[in-house]
Design a protein around this motif. Structure first.
Motif: not given
Length: 346
Positions: A48-49, A51-55, A76-80, A83-87
């Motif tokens: 969901i974040d 950093t974990r996707a890149i790991e 999920c609600p944590e993907v705001t 977070v999309i801009r960070e992704a």
């Protein structure tokens, strides 16, 4: 036709799991003739974040250094919107939306789409892809055979609300889904699996190894999928939804895990169907051109520029992958059967 030049095929819907099973299946992406793949985020816990996707991507790259991995987040609600801009900055390609409870590891999925409109709007702005598992949860006269068709109004509604958002209806299984995608604009496309080009409801009724979600449906639906896949229509491209489960999850206990493992023979399995209907000339469009164009993958994005030639050379699909005589092994689709095509890397 005895050989087919396919360039750098893509598989735009891949489950590679985590832990020991990841180590078994990740190297088979290249075995199956795939250069670039879009990886699903429904791990435990879900990705969901960024950093974990890149790991996770780094762990996959270590197992398959010549394969290009495109990564996703789990909606999920944590993907705001933040977070999309960070992704986007981190190079994440898309966000996968699972309706709550409809398939493997979907307990954290979506019950209502409206709360995510701000996230979808930011995805549209950032030019990221929304990948939809197109089913409604069972209940209120919704069941596995009509869950996809009941979802299609949601697809149409999201497309109308966010017309510039690139949306993929994943793993189509019905004629109704094919028609809905055709009726939407150019920003809506669909993936079709290898196994849904073979299976009908009778195929999985007595076989846990052919059971997946969405389930295979009627012969008329399979025919519609074959027509769409082999037509060359740029709205349809390959996404295997290859979903490995250990033997213990398929052959033991109550029920069976949803998922069919096709990764190691992905492109040859598709070629078999194209060959049967006399449409091999459109195979490259389905497995290479259409998906790469929609995902905007160029040669410069690939970690390895090797190309694939498919040759007419029979092979027998192994009975399992992983440790022999072990309940952690993975049984592939059509295990022990012969197919007529083999991958050759150039």
């Amino acid at each position: 036709m005895e050989s087919i030049e396919l360039g750098t095929p893509g598989d735009f819907h891949v489950h590679l799991r985590d832990g020991a099973i990841k180590e078994i299946v990740t190297p088979t992406v290249r075995e199956g003739g795939v250069s670039v793949c879009f990886v699903m985020p429904n791990l435990v816990p879900p990705v969901i974040d960024p950093t974990r996707a890149i790991e996770y991507k780094k762990s996959l790259q270590a197992l398959a250094p010549k394969t290009t991995f495109l990564m996703s987040l789990y909606l999920c609600p944590e993907v705001t919107p933040e977070v999309i801009r960070e992704a986007k900055k981190a190079g994440i390609t898309g966000v996968k939306c699972y309706p709550a409870g409809v398939t493997t590891n979907s307990a954290h999925g979506v019950s209502s789409y409206e709360p995510f409109y701000p996230t979808f709007a930011e995805m549209e702005k950032q030019d990221m892809i929304l990948n939809l598992h197109g089913e409604c949860p069972s209940g209120d006269n919704i069941h596995v055979l009509n869950a996809e068709e009941k979802f299609l109004p949601t697809l149409v509604d999201l497309h109308k609300r966010f017309p510039k958002l690139r949306i993929i209806l994943e793993h189509c299984t019905s004629e109704a889904a094919v028609n809905a995608v055709k009726q939407c604009g150019d920003t809506v496309a669909a993936t079709i699996t290898a196994h849904h080009l073979y299976l009908t409801i009778d195929s999985w009724g007595g076989s846990s190894y052919n059971f997946c979600k969405p389930v295979a449906k009627f012969p008329s639906d399979r025919n519609a999928l074959i027509e769409a896949a082999t037509s060359g229509n740029p709205k349809f491209f390959f996404g295997s939804d290859s979903a490995p489960h250990p033997l213990k999850a398929k052959a033991k206990g109550q029920g069976a895990a949803a998922g069919v493992f096709t990764q190691a023979q992905a492109i040859p399995l598709v070629a078999e169907v194209f060959d049967q209907v006399g449409k091999l000339e459109n195979l490259k469009k389905f497995v290479t051109d259409n998906g790469s164009k929609f995902y905007r993958v160029s040669q410069d994005d690939l970690v390895d520029k090797s190309t694939v030639t498919l040759v007419r050379k029979p092979q027998t699909i192994p009975g399992f992958y992983g440790p022999e005589n072990n309940e952690e092994a993975v049984v592939p689709f059509r295990a022990g059967e012969k197919i007529n095509w083999t991958v050759q890397w150039n």
